[in-house]
Design a protein around this motif. Structure first.
Motif, mmCIF file in Angstrom:
data_model
loop_
_atom_site.group_PDB
_atom_site.id
_atom_site.type_symbol
_atom_site.label_atom_id
_atom_site.label_comp_id
_atom_site.label_asym_id
_atom_site.label_seq_id
_atom_site.Cartn_x
_atom_site.Cartn_y
_atom_site.Cartn_z
ATOM 1 N N UNK A 92 0.820 -1.214 0.000
ATOM 2 C CA UNK A 92 0.000 0.000 0.000
ATOM 3 C C UNK A 92 0.853 1.263 0.000
ATOM 4 N N UNK A 93 2.186 1.099 0.033
ATOM 5 C CA UNK A 93 3.075 2.252 -0.027
ATOM 6 C C UNK A 93 3.295 2.968 1.275
ATOM 7 N N UNK A 94 2.736 2.439 2.377
ATOM 8 C CA UNK A 94 2.952 3.034 3.694
ATOM 9 C C UNK A 94 3.916 2.153 4.481
ATOM 10 N N UNK A 95 5.033 2.731 4.871
ATOM 11 C CA UNK A 95 6.105 1.995 5.532
ATOM 12 C C UNK A 95 6.017 2.211 7.033
ATOM 13 N N UNK A 96 6.043 1.119 7.791
ATOM 14 C CA UNK A 96 6.071 1.237 9.250
ATOM 15 C C UNK A 96 7.517 1.125 9.725
ATOM 16 N N UNK A 97 8.079 2.256 10.099
ATOM 17 C CA UNK A 97 9.435 2.315 10.634
ATOM 18 C C UNK A 97 9.366 2.114 12.151
ATOM 19 N N UNK A 98 10.180 1.224 12.671
ATOM 20 C CA UNK A 98 10.203 0.959 14.114
ATOM 21 C C UNK A 98 11.573 1.310 14.655
ATOM 22 N N UNK A 99 11.577 2.057 15.764
ATOM 23 C CA UNK A 99 12.816 2.561 16.344
ATOM 24 C C UNK A 99 12.908 2.194 17.821
ATOM 25 N N UNK A 100 14.140 2.050 18.265
ATOM 26 C CA UNK A 100 14.455 2.030 19.695
ATOM 27 C C UNK A 100 15.288 3.280 19.959
#
Length: 270
Positions: A253-261
């Motif tokens: 869908x072109x939406x990127x879920x970036x996950x950070x610590x």
């Protein structure tokens, strides 16, 4: 920080990577891209910062060093801190003044702060301490902080237990041919190297968070990191185009879920 960019920052001390000074200055030409696409920081980070500093941020006389375009500065200001920003780069400072004209900013760096003795309740470095020389920056921090004041360092780092982020980090390593330090050791390494002299006793916390952004934003974020900024333009473009193809397989869908610590280190001045 995105997977490719996190790998880039890990390589800052690698003999195979571009010189540190070149990478540090590379941001000035990309200040607007940096401001528009870099991730922010979660509210929980500032709650934890206040806890470890032993005082509320509201009313705290704060010096935000390496302020860049003002991402952290603005959030500290919103919490009620009385913030003075310090930034060495001309391009970053210009972008800061354009978007945050109501917050004072002076040119300088953490190795020689243009700030009076015992001025600050809080001295902060968001994504910036690794650009200093701790042998000079630690004494400067102790000089500028009042007794009982706190030095706070933090970095957005990639959550490498997320499969797509780990795979993107591997691709960046192969593509740029740098000798990347093992990412899972990043927190321990930064904790130990924050003050090699041992004069400061840091408490450490990690805050996980995520954001969902369009693929274009994610790729512009990746492209705003120093390893890519100092690479030949056509090589960076080829890498980002290849990353787009991989991303759209994971996020059709072109939406990127970036996950950070977010790694947070806080030390109190005796």
């Amino acid at each position: 920080m995105t997977a490719a960019a996190s790998s880039a920052s890990s390589a800052a001390s690698s003999s195979a990577g571009p010189p540190q000074a070149l990478r540090a200055h590379s941001f000035n030409a990309a200040a607007a891209q940096y401001a528009a696409n870099r991730p922010s920081y979660p509210p929980a980070l500032f709650d934890t910062l206040a806890e470890l500093a032993g005082r509320p941020l509201a009313g705290a006389r704060t010096v935000d060093v390496g302020a860049g375009t003002g991402i952290a500065t603005a959030l500290l200001h919103e919490r009620g801190a009385e913030v003075l920003a310090v930034e060495p780069g001309e391009g970053m400072a210009a972008e800061f003044r354009r978007t945050l004209p109501h917050i004072p900013l002076v040119r300088g760096n953490g190795n020689a702060l243009p700030v009076a003795d015992a001025h600050a309740d809080l001295l902060t470095y968001a994504q910036a301490w690794h650009w200093t020389d701790p042998a000079r920056a630690v004494p400067e921090a102790l000089r500028v902080l009042r007794p009982g004041g706190a030095l706070a360092l933090w970095w957005n780092t990639d959550a490498l237990d997320v499969e797509w982020i780990a795979e993107a980090t591997d691709r960046a390593s192969r593509f740029f041919g740098v000798d990347l330090t093992v990412e899972k050791d990043k927190a321990t390494r930064r904790f130990r190297q924050a003050d090699p002299s041992g004069r400061l006793r840091f408490d450490r916390r990690t805050v996980r968070w995520s954001r969902r952004v369009p693929a274009d934003t994610h790729l512009a974020n990746v492209g705003s990191h120093s390893l890519l900024l100092v690479s030949p333009e056509e090589r960076t473009a080829a890498f980002l185009e290849e990353e787009r193809r991989h991303l759209l397989k994971v996020f059709p869908d072109g939406l990127v879920e970036e996950t950070y610590d977010v790694l947070l280190l806080v030390a109190t001045r005796p």
